[in-house]
Design a protein around this motif. Structure first.
Motif, PDB file in Angstrom:
ATOM      1  N   ALA A   1     -15.495  -4.356  -0.929  1.00  0.00           N
ATOM      2  CA  ALA A   1     -16.015  -3.165  -1.594  1.00  0.00           C
ATOM      3  C   ALA A   1     -14.911  -2.486  -2.397  1.00  0.00           C
ATOM      4  N   ALA A   2     -13.760  -2.300  -1.731  1.00  0.00           N
ATOM      5  CA  ALA A   2     -12.644  -1.625  -2.396  1.00  0.00           C
ATOM      6  C   ALA A   2     -12.159  -2.444  -3.582  1.00  0.00           C
ATOM      7  N   GLY A   3     -12.210  -3.768  -3.455  1.00  0.00           N
ATOM      8  CA  GLY A   3     -11.737  -4.628  -4.540  1.00  0.00           C
ATOM      9  C   GLY A   3     -12.690  -4.637  -5.715  1.00  0.00           C
ATOM     10  N   THR A   4     -13.994  -4.506  -5.433  1.00  0.00           N
ATOM     11  CA  THR A   4     -14.976  -4.540  -6.511  1.00  0.00           C
ATOM     12  C   THR A   4     -14.903  -3.273  -7.352  1.00  0.00           C
ATOM     13  N   ASN A   5     -14.848  -2.151  -6.671  1.00  0.00           N
ATOM     14  CA  ASN A   5     -14.733  -0.893  -7.406  1.00  0.00           C
ATOM     15  C   ASN A   5     -14.021   0.138  -6.543  1.00  0.00           C
ATOM     16  N   LEU A   6     -12.751   0.306  -6.820  1.00  0.00           N
ATOM     17  CA  LEU A   6     -11.910   1.154  -5.986  1.00  0.00           C
ATOM     18  C   LEU A   6     -12.368   2.606  -6.025  1.00  0.00           C
ATOM     19  N   THR A   7     -12.649   3.087  -7.239  1.00  0.00           N
ATOM     20  CA  THR A   7     -13.016   4.489  -7.391  1.00  0.00           C
ATOM     21  C   THR A   7     -14.320   4.777  -6.672  1.00  0.00           C
ATOM     22  N   ALA A   8     -15.314   3.913  -6.904  1.00  0.00           N
ATOM     23  CA  ALA A   8     -16.606   4.109  -6.258  1.00  0.00           C
ATOM     24  C   ALA A   8     -16.449   4.089  -4.749  1.00  0.00           C
ATOM     25  N   SER A   9     -15.600   3.178  -4.258  1.00  0.00           N
ATOM     26  CA  SER A   9     -15.404   3.077  -2.817  1.00  0.00           C
ATOM     27  C   SER A   9     -14.785   4.353  -2.271  1.00  0.00           C
ATOM     28  N   ARG A  10     -13.841   4.898  -3.038  1.00  0.00           N
ATOM     29  CA  ARG A  10     -13.179   6.114  -2.558  1.00  0.00           C
ATOM     30  C   ARG A  10     -14.182   7.257  -2.483  1.00  0.00           C
ATOM     31  N   TYR A  11     -15.022   7.370  -3.523  1.00  0.00           N
ATOM     32  CA  TYR A  11     -16.009   8.445  -3.515  1.00  0.00           C
ATOM     33  C   TYR A  11     -17.079   8.231  -2.460  1.00  0.00           C
ATOM     34  N   SER A  12     -17.227   6.965  -2.014  1.00  0.00           N
ATOM     35  CA  SER A  12     -18.210   6.716  -0.950  1.00  0.00           C
ATOM     36  C   SER A  12     -17.590   6.943   0.420  1.00  0.00           C
ATOM     37  N   GLY A  13     -16.373   7.417   0.462  1.00  0.00           N
ATOM     38  CA  GLY A  13     -15.787   7.789   1.737  1.00  0.00           C
ATOM     39  C   GLY A  13     -14.898   6.743   2.371  1.00  0.00           C
ATOM     40  N   LEU A  14     -14.551   5.693   1.623  1.00  0.00           N
ATOM     41  CA  LEU A  14     -13.635   4.697   2.190  1.00  0.00           C
ATOM     42  C   LEU A  14     -12.196   5.175   2.027  1.00  0.00           C
ATOM     43  N   HIS A  15     -11.398   4.936   3.070  1.00  0.00           N
ATOM     44  CA  HIS A  15      -9.976   5.269   2.973  1.00  0.00           C
ATOM     45  C   HIS A  15      -9.275   4.127   2.243  1.00  0.00           C
ATOM     46  N   THR A  16      -9.356   4.162   0.929  1.00  0.00           N
ATOM     47  CA  THR A  16      -8.880   2.999   0.169  1.00  0.00           C
ATOM     48  C   THR A  16      -7.378   2.766   0.357  1.00  0.00           C
ATOM     49  N   ASP A  17      -6.620   3.848   0.469  1.00  0.00           N
ATOM     50  CA  ASP A  17      -5.181   3.669   0.668  1.00  0.00           C
ATOM     51  C   ASP A  17      -4.906   2.953   1.979  1.00  0.00           C
ATOM     52  N   ARG A  18      -5.653   3.362   3.011  1.00  0.00           N
ATOM     53  CA  ARG A  18      -5.434   2.727   4.308  1.00  0.00           C
ATOM     54  C   ARG A  18      -5.843   1.248   4.254  1.00  0.00           C
ATOM     55  N   ILE A  19      -6.904   0.949   3.533  1.00  0.00           N
ATOM     56  CA  ILE A  19      -7.335  -0.444   3.391  1.00  0.00           C
ATOM     57  C   ILE A  19      -6.246  -1.263   2.705  1.00  0.00           C
ATOM     58  N   LYS A  20      -5.685  -0.684   1.639  1.00  0.00           N
ATOM     59  CA  LYS A  20      -4.625  -1.393   0.907  1.00  0.00           C
ATOM     60  C   LYS A  20      -3.419  -1.634   1.795  1.00  0.00           C
TER      61      LYS A  20
ATOM     62  N   THR B   1      -3.273  -1.829   5.004  1.00  0.00           N
ATOM     63  CA  THR B   1      -3.576  -2.866   5.999  1.00  0.00           C
ATOM     64  C   THR B   1      -3.481  -4.254   5.371  1.00  0.00           C
ATOM     65  N   ALA B   2      -4.049  -4.408   4.178  1.00  0.00           N
ATOM     66  CA  ALA B   2      -4.054  -5.728   3.536  1.00  0.00           C
ATOM     67  C   ALA B   2      -2.631  -6.201   3.261  1.00  0.00           C
ATOM     68  N   PHE B   3      -1.805  -5.330   2.732  1.00  0.00           N
ATOM     69  CA  PHE B   3      -0.426  -5.727   2.432  1.00  0.00           C
ATOM     70  C   PHE B   3       0.357  -6.027   3.714  1.00  0.00           C
ATOM     71  N   ALA B   4       0.122  -5.199   4.751  1.00  0.00           N
ATOM     72  CA  ALA B   4       0.827  -5.426   6.016  1.00  0.00           C
ATOM     73  C   ALA B   4       0.430  -6.774   6.604  1.00  0.00           C
ATOM     74  N   MET B   5      -0.880  -7.067   6.576  1.00  0.00           N
ATOM     75  CA  MET B   5      -1.341  -8.349   7.115  1.00  0.00           C
ATOM     76  C   MET B   5      -0.795  -9.505   6.287  1.00  0.00           C
ATOM     77  N   ASN B   6      -0.690  -9.271   4.988  1.00  0.00           N
ATOM     78  CA  ASN B   6      -0.118 -10.306   4.123  1.00  0.00           C
ATOM     79  C   ASN B   6       1.323 -10.614   4.533  1.00  0.00           C
ATOM     80  N   GLY B   7       2.077  -9.554   4.839  1.00  0.00           N
ATOM     81  CA  GLY B   7       3.453  -9.757   5.298  1.00  0.00           C
ATOM     82  C   GLY B   7       3.499 -10.531   6.598  1.00  0.00           C
ATOM     83  N   LEU B   8       2.560 -10.186   7.499  1.00  0.00           N
ATOM     84  CA  LEU B   8       2.508 -10.878   8.790  1.00  0.00           C
ATOM     85  C   LEU B   8       2.186 -12.363   8.592  1.00  0.00           C
TER      86      LEU B   8
END
Lengths: 335, 340
Positions: B203-222, B224-231
């Motif tokens: 969802a966040a990847g498809t439309n970040l702005t829309a996701s943020r306005y829908s109440g997703l913590h987009t920063d936290r999602i990002k 997490t993704a980068f941290a998992m990528n490092g792992l």
């Protein structure tokens, strides 16, 4: 149904033919070198070619594009897959290929290291170009004579994981302990990873960091050529003396303009040639690689195998040869 | 082309089918050329060389790509993590091996988190630029720690059994490290495609702005993704080091490009919102089959890199080109109809 049967029969026939042929398959050797596009190794491959014409074996050769350990492992795995009878390798990391070569030896493949050895547990025999102590000594003698026995010198090596480099540098340091070299100070050892650009930068770094630098030893063909360019570019030809192990074809210009007044190398063609003869003798079961054995190396005569002092064994090819501005003309087209 | 693909049912138009066909084609092509050496059991054995360490890195990369970001520091992360492991274990004289491995994974996680923090803090910078700088940073730290030396002398079960061991399964010798990768995949798949937190990534990847306005913590999602990528990068480094048995600061140079190539071949889009685990696995298999075949045929290191480029052109660029052509024709047709 009939057609399927006849097809199967034909296939079986082909298969048995294949088996019959495989019984007389020529010996196949996989040659691994440190990197592709390095003229030193291209010359060594010519040695394998010469030997293969005399002995009638097949060989395939390959090296990583980036002189990496991972690249060599990839190539070795490919050679194991192709069921070579022997692997002859100049290792980028003496420890880094041990496991994969052990799996090769488990499958009955003979492992010979040449030029830069593999740790004893990962090889059957090592072919050293020359007695390592001599290689270290002659370069110290050369630079000492060039700088007049006094001043700062540095070493520009290939990589700290190249066992041959480390051994030579160890003997250089031992040689420098002698009282006649009291006034010579070895300030540092830097590593250019046998990459032309990195070696060039390391040489520039030496020039900048040590304004009183008098001489540089670079015991690697890539390094010494890059160092010559860097010294010349800085306008310091003759001010910073240079010696090392260089390919005549690459160093001819720098010997001619006296950026380098003397350097050494052995014949890389002979190195490949002896490694090829050793591999074949081992595959045929004439030698096992134990100390005290000997084998015939074609026109280069008999080679004795002795204890290398690292838990394994080795044999040598010849003596380092001195190239000077006077004799370079006759060698620059040979290798 | 457009009319042909247009008539195919939706599931047949998926990238996975193209990849599967290419895998079979590649296999039979090389098998015909080298019937003795290019066989299924031997190819299976080669998966340890081409598939596992890059595979783990690609699993991490996929998460970042789904968000429409990119991380080119994964190989450097793997190198730094492996360096930390090698130095802290110190050939048996330092920490116990399990602690060294734990430290390695934490290093990877920390590198990933740092990337993530920079990406959400400096939104005006491309993640490409940010991770380009951390790429040199992480490898630089690895260099400062190890200099030009190498660290090694790992336990035999790691450098020998994990790196080169295999288990007999259904009459085949399956590399243990391949089994490790395959064991992780189902969980990864279920998490990414079947759980809310996985779907949020899309969802966040498809439309970040829309996701943020829908109440997703987009920063936290990002983050997490980068941290998992490092792992995942550290895990890739763990398997890579089990094969080399020694660590140098240059270890895994260029692997980030392979990881990106695998994820993109598998159907991930660099503009975000798309990515598939099955596609990733098929892309890994395809690259393994292709690279190994080329290795056997040509014994030339350069040709392997060339093959990846050709494959990307074939699988990603050409279909995109056809899609663009089809779109243009459709628009033209609509305009003509309107003109009438």
């Amino acid at each position: 149904m009939k057609r399927i049967l006849s097809l199967m029969l034909a296939a079986a026939l082909l298969l048995s033919l294949g088996l019959a042929v495989s019984a007389e398959e020529p010996i196949k050797i996989g040659v691994v070198y440190k990197q592709t596009g390095n003229p030193f190794f291209e010359a060594a491959v010519r040695g394998f070619e010469e030997a293969s014409q005399e002995l009638g074996f097949e060989f395939i050769h390959n090296g990583p594009a980036d002189s990496s350990n991972e690249g060599q492992i990839q190539i070795i795995e490919g050679f194991i897959q192709q069921e070579v009878d022997a692997i002859a390798i100049s290792a980028n990391d003496a420890a880094g290929v041990v496991s994969v070569l052990q799996t090769a030896m488990d499958k009955g493949i003979k492992v010979i290291s040449w030029d830069s050895k593999v740790l004893a547990e990962g090889r059957n025999l090592n072919i050293d170009p020359s007695v390592a102590q001599n290689i270290g000594r002659v370069q110290v003698e050369e630079i000492a004579a060039q700088i007049g026995g006094e001043g700062q010198i540095a070493v520009l090596s290939a990589a700290a994981t190249h066992d041959n480099q480390n051994t030579w540098i160890k003997y250089m340091k031992e040689e420098l302990e002698k009282p006649e070299y009291d006034k010579i100070e070895l300030v540092t050892v830097v590593y250019g990873d046998d990459l032309t650009d990195k070696s060039y930068q390391e040489m520039q770094g030496l020039i900048n960091s040590y304004p009183d630098l008098k001489g540089v030893i670079s015991p690697t063909t890539v390094g010494v050529a890059a160092a010559a360019v860097a010294i010349k570019d800085a306008g310091l030809s003759g001010k910073i003396k240079l010696t090392g192990l260089g390919l005549p074809s690459e160093m001819a210009d720098f010997l001619a303009d006296r950026t380098c007044e003397g350097m050494y190398l052995w014949n890389p063609i002979d190195l490949g040639y002896v490694a090829a003869y050793a591999s074949v003798a081992m595959v045929k079961g004439e030698i096992t690689g134990a100390a005290g054995e000997s084998f015939e190396a074609g026109h280069l005569g008999v080679r004795e195998i002795s204890d290398a002092g690292d838990g394994g064994t080795f044999t040598i090819v010849g003596d380092p040869f001195r190239f000077t501005p006077e004799n370079i003309e006759e060698w620059k087209n040979v290798y | 082309m457009a009319s042909v693909t247009g008539k195919l049912p939706a599931f047949l138009r998926r990238r996975e089918w193209l990849l599967a066909i290419l895998v079979l084609l590649t296999y039979f092509l090389f098998n015909a050329q080298r019937p003795d050496n290019y066989t299924f059991p031997k190819l299976l054995n080669q998966t340890r060389v081409y598939m596992v360490d890059v595979g783990f890195m690609a699993l991490g990369m996929l998460l970042v790509l789904i968000l429409g970001d990119i991380d080119i520091s994964v190989a450097a992360t793997a190198a730094l993590s492996a360096t930390v492991m090698g130095v802290s274990y110190r050939g048996g004289e330092g920490l116990p091996f399990w602690a060294a491995v734990l430290l390695m994974l934490l290093t990877g996680l920390a590198c990933g988190l740092f990337n993530g923090l920079l990406v959400i803090r400096f939104k005006e910078l491309f993640p490409m630029i940010i991770t380009l700088s951390t790429l040199t940073l992480y490898r630089g730290i690895a260099y400062i720690i190890l200099k030009d030396q190498s660290a090694g002398s790992f336990p035999a079960w790691y450098a020998k059994d994990l790196g080169y061991g295999s288990l007999p399964l259904m009459g085949l010798e399956v590399p243990i490290m391949l089994l490790c990768l395959l064991a992780v995949l189902p969980f990864y798949y279920l998490w990414l495609h079947r759980t809310a937190s996985g779907r949020r990534l899309f969802a966040a990847g498809t439309n970040l702005t829309a996701s943020r306005y829908s109440g997703l913590h987009t920063d936290r999602i990002k983050l997490t993704a980068f941290a998992m990528n490092g792992l995942f990068a550290a895990i890739g480094g763990f398997f890579l080091t089990s094969r080399t048995g020694s660590v140098k600061y240059t270890i895994g140079t260029g692997f980030e490009m392979q990881a990106i190539a695998v994820a993109v071949l598998g159907g991930a889009s660099t503009s975000g919102g798309r990515g598939s685990v099955a596609g990733l696995l098929l892309a890994l298999v395809l690259l393994t089959a292709l690279k190994n075949g080329l290795m056997l045929l040509y014994n030339d290191a350069f040709i392997l890199n060339l093959s990846v480029g050709l494959l990307l052109i074939l699988v990603v660029l050409i279909p995109n080109l056809f899609q663009a052509l089809a779109d243009r024709r459709r628009i033209l047709r609509q305009r003509m109809q309107l003109a009438k």
